[in-house]
Design a protein around this motif. Structure first.
Motif, PDB file in Angstrom:
ATOM      1  N   ASN A   1       5.279  26.479  69.985  1.00 56.91           N
ATOM      2  CA  ASN A   1       5.951  27.314  70.967  1.00 56.91           C
ATOM      3  C   ASN A   1       6.213  26.553  72.272  1.00 56.91           C
ATOM      4  O   ASN A   1       6.486  27.164  73.295  1.00 56.91           O
ATOM      5  N   HIS A   2       6.143  25.212  72.230  1.00 54.23           N
ATOM      6  CA  HIS A   2       6.152  24.443  73.471  1.00 54.23           C
ATOM      7  C   HIS A   2       7.443  24.604  74.263  1.00 54.23           C
ATOM      8  O   HIS A   2       7.418  24.656  75.498  1.00 54.23           O
ATOM      9  N   GLY A   3       8.579  24.691  73.573  1.00 49.37           N
ATOM     10  CA  GLY A   3       9.834  24.832  74.302  1.00 49.37           C
ATOM     11  C   GLY A   3       9.857  26.094  75.149  1.00 49.37           C
ATOM     12  O   GLY A   3      10.312  26.079  76.305  1.00 49.37           O
ATOM     13  N   ARG A   4       9.351  27.157  74.611  1.00 52.65           N
ATOM     14  CA  ARG A   4       9.297  28.415  75.353  1.00 52.65           C
ATOM     15  C   ARG A   4       8.337  28.301  76.535  1.00 52.65           C
ATOM     16  O   ARG A   4       8.608  28.800  77.628  1.00 52.65           O
ATOM     17  N   LEU A   5       7.214  27.639  76.320  1.00 52.28           N
ATOM     18  CA  LEU A   5       6.240  27.486  77.397  1.00 52.28           C
ATOM     19  C   LEU A   5       6.768  26.569  78.497  1.00 52.28           C
ATOM     20  O   LEU A   5       6.508  26.798  79.689  1.00 52.28           O
ATOM     21  N   ALA A   6       7.515  25.520  78.116  1.00 49.72           N
ATOM     22  CA  ALA A   6       8.107  24.639  79.121  1.00 49.72           C
ATOM     23  C   ALA A   6       9.083  25.398  80.007  1.00 49.72           C
ATOM     24  O   ALA A   6       9.101  25.220  81.238  1.00 49.72           O
ATOM     25  N   ALA A   7       9.885  26.279  79.389  1.00 51.39           N
ATOM     26  CA  ALA A   7      10.815  27.083  80.174  1.00 51.39           C
ATOM     27  C   ALA A   7      10.067  28.048  81.088  1.00 51.39           C
ATOM     28  O   ALA A   7      10.472  28.295  82.231  1.00 51.39           O
ATOM     29  N   ALA A   8       8.952  28.597  80.586  1.00 53.01           N
ATOM     30  CA  ALA A   8       8.156  29.499  81.411  1.00 53.01           C
ATOM     31  C   ALA A   8       7.576  28.769  82.614  1.00 53.01           C
ATOM     32  O   ALA A   8       7.601  29.280  83.746  1.00 53.01           O
ATOM     33  N   ALA A   9       7.043  27.572  82.383  1.00 54.11           N
ATOM     34  CA  ALA A   9       6.472  26.812  83.491  1.00 54.11           C
ATOM     35  C   ALA A   9       7.535  26.470  84.522  1.00 54.11           C
ATOM     36  O   ALA A   9       7.297  26.518  85.737  1.00 54.11           O
TER      37      ALA A   9
ATOM     38  N   LEU B   1      -1.237  26.812  82.214  1.00 54.33           N
ATOM     39  CA  LEU B   1      -0.121  25.921  81.928  1.00 54.33           C
ATOM     40  C   LEU B   1       0.034  24.891  83.040  1.00 54.33           C
ATOM     41  O   LEU B   1      -0.137  25.213  84.222  1.00 54.33           O
ATOM     42  N   ASP B   2       0.374  23.645  82.672  1.00 54.96           N
ATOM     43  CA  ASP B   2       0.738  22.687  83.716  1.00 54.96           C
ATOM     44  C   ASP B   2       2.243  22.814  83.970  1.00 54.96           C
ATOM     45  O   ASP B   2       2.924  23.658  83.384  1.00 54.96           O
ATOM     46  N   GLU B   3       2.777  21.991  84.828  1.00 54.07           N
ATOM     47  CA  GLU B   3       4.169  22.148  85.245  1.00 54.07           C
ATOM     48  C   GLU B   3       5.167  21.848  84.140  1.00 54.07           C
ATOM     49  O   GLU B   3       6.350  22.165  84.252  1.00 54.07           O
ATOM     50  N   TRP B   4       4.725  21.219  83.043  1.00 52.45           N
ATOM     51  CA  TRP B   4       5.596  20.924  81.917  1.00 52.45           C
ATOM     52  C   TRP B   4       5.405  21.906  80.749  1.00 52.45           C
ATOM     53  O   TRP B   4       5.979  21.729  79.679  1.00 52.45           O
ATOM     54  N   GLY B   5       4.573  22.906  80.957  1.00 50.89           N
ATOM     55  CA  GLY B   5       4.355  23.896  79.917  1.00 50.89           C
ATOM     56  C   GLY B   5       3.279  23.535  78.919  1.00 50.89           C
ATOM     57  O   GLY B   5       3.165  24.190  77.873  1.00 50.89           O
ATOM     58  N   ASN B   6       2.480  22.553  79.214  1.00 53.93           N
ATOM     59  CA  ASN B   6       1.371  22.197  78.340  1.00 53.93           C
ATOM     60  C   ASN B   6       0.170  23.104  78.614  1.00 53.93           C
ATOM     61  O   ASN B   6      -0.131  23.420  79.776  1.00 53.93           O
ATOM     62  N   ILE B   7      -0.515  23.523  77.571  1.00 54.22           N
ATOM     63  CA  ILE B   7      -1.740  24.297  77.724  1.00 54.22           C
ATOM     64  C   ILE B   7      -2.864  23.331  78.078  1.00 54.22           C
ATOM     65  O   ILE B   7      -3.131  22.384  77.331  1.00 54.22           O
TER      66      ILE B   7
END
Length: 396
Positions: free
Chosen positions: A50-58, A117-123
């Protein structure tokens, strides 16, 4: 959340049905989409798919993300629930659906996990967790064309970044049904408290002779301003069957996955009838039967089991088992009759055994009539329609 009159009617009907059994002498609309779809499960979220979605969220400024999943640590809710919440019935099962003829209930656990989350959407770590119990309870009534569903969520523990979490829910159904009402307003989630929702459904199986199956669904989710999307799951209880095909009854609804049992007692008002059934079952005849509703076939089966040529002692009448009103009766039997030494009937096949055939006995006429009436009430109270399975049990 205010009470709804349908709930009161359903509860009254259910309690009345239960009380009648207790005092017995023996015994399609199109589905609507949920308001919010559940987020990926916790395994998918933490696996990185789900990383792409999390990156957009961040990038949009969201600093955390959550997931929720049910667990096997469920138990009935702790503490006193608000009065508008129906208490979990004592037959409600843990981590599986407990069933009755007019209800289905499950108590299970859940855990909400909040990740940073960090600024790139990483957990980069877990920053909060909340857990608790949830009870899902569907309830019907044998004489009402509407059924209800209740979801009660009880948070029991938690830590970290869980403040500001809210709960919502949405209901829909498919099959022979329409959603009458769904009520799950946004509620703040607090440890030791309750959030809850309820819904009501109408059957569309109302035409004479109609039989319709329906499934209701209830999605629930948690949301928080710090998360990019809500997270939750959906409960779907066992199907409800509503019909207008039960002889002598209007429209009503039951849970068909539950097999009802008729109980006669050896110490009850019909001891000879109970003894005859016990002897018949002990000889190998079936304890599970299937109802037959065709009156002509019933009369034919009864006349085969108890022909006029059998002499009736004074004050006695002929009793048959399996019942003539079943597909196991004499009309469908692959073998002939059997009887018992005390039955005052000489047909030359006394005390025989095996699963084929049928049993006949001369018993006191009042007991025969009363036991037959009880069978009729049992059919009606449990909405046992043609070919439905039920059980017959003999107790002390």
């Amino acid at each position: 959340m205010r009470r709804f009159s349908i709930k009161a009617a359903l509860i009254t009907a259910i309690l009345l049905a239960l009380s009648l059994l207790a005092i017995s002498p023996i015994m399609a609309a199109q589905p609507a989409a949920p308001v919010a779809a559940p987020a990926p499960d916790c395994g998918s979220l933490t696996a990185g798919v789900n990383h792409g979605r999390l990156a957009a969220a961040a990038k949009a400024g969201k600093t955390s993300v959550a997931c929720v999943q049910t667990t096997t640590s469920g138990k009935p809710p702790a503490g006193a629930a608000p009065t508008e919440i129906l208490p979990a019935p004592d037959w409600c099962a843990i981590n599986q659906w407990g069933l009755r003829r007019t209800g289905a209930c499950i108590a299970t656990g859940w855990v909400l996990t909040v990740y940073q989350l960090d600024e790139w959407g990483n957990i980069i770590g877990v920053i909060g967790e909340m857990n608790g119990n949830i009870v899902a309870y569907a309830y019907t009534a044998a004489d009402i064309s509407t059924w209800g569903f209740q979801l009660s969520i009880n948070p029991t523990g938690g830590w970290g970044a869980i403040g500001g979490t809210r709960a919502d829910g949405s209901a829909w159904c498919d099959g022979w049904c329409s959603l009458r009402r769904s009520d799950f307003p946004t509620q703040s989630v607090a440890i030791g408290g309750f959030v809850h929702g309820e819904s009501y459904y109408d059957t569309t199986a109302t035409a004479p002779g109609a039989v319709g199956f329906a499934s209701n669904h209830y999605s629930w989710w948690f949301s928080n301003d710090a998360w990019p999307y809500p997270v939750g799951t959906t409960f779907t209880p066992p199907q409800v069957r509503c019909d207008s095909a039960t002889p002598g009854k209007g429209v009503g609804c039951i849970v068909p996955d539950y097999t009802p049992w008729l109980v006669y007692n050896l110490s009850g008002p019909y001891p000879q009838l109970a003894r005859h059934i016990l002897d018949a079952q002990s000889s190998g005849l079936p304890v599970r039967l299937n109802r037959l509703t065709d009156p002509d076939l019933i009369n034919t089966s009864r006349s085969i089991a108890c022909p006029d040529r059998y002499p009736r002692p004074e004050g006695h009448s002929c009793d048959e088992y399996p019942f003539a009103s079943t597909f196991q009766g004499a009309l469908f039997a692959a073998a002939g009759p059997r009887t018992w030494d005390w039955c005052q009937l000489d047909i030359g096949q006394s005390n025989s055994t095996g699963p084929s055939g049928y049993s006949v006995c001369m018993i006191e006429a009042g007991q025969n009539s009363g036991g037959g009436s009880t069978l009729g009430w049992f059919y009606a109270d449990n909405r046992i329609i043609n070919a439905d399975e039920f059980g017959v049990s003999i107790e002390p």
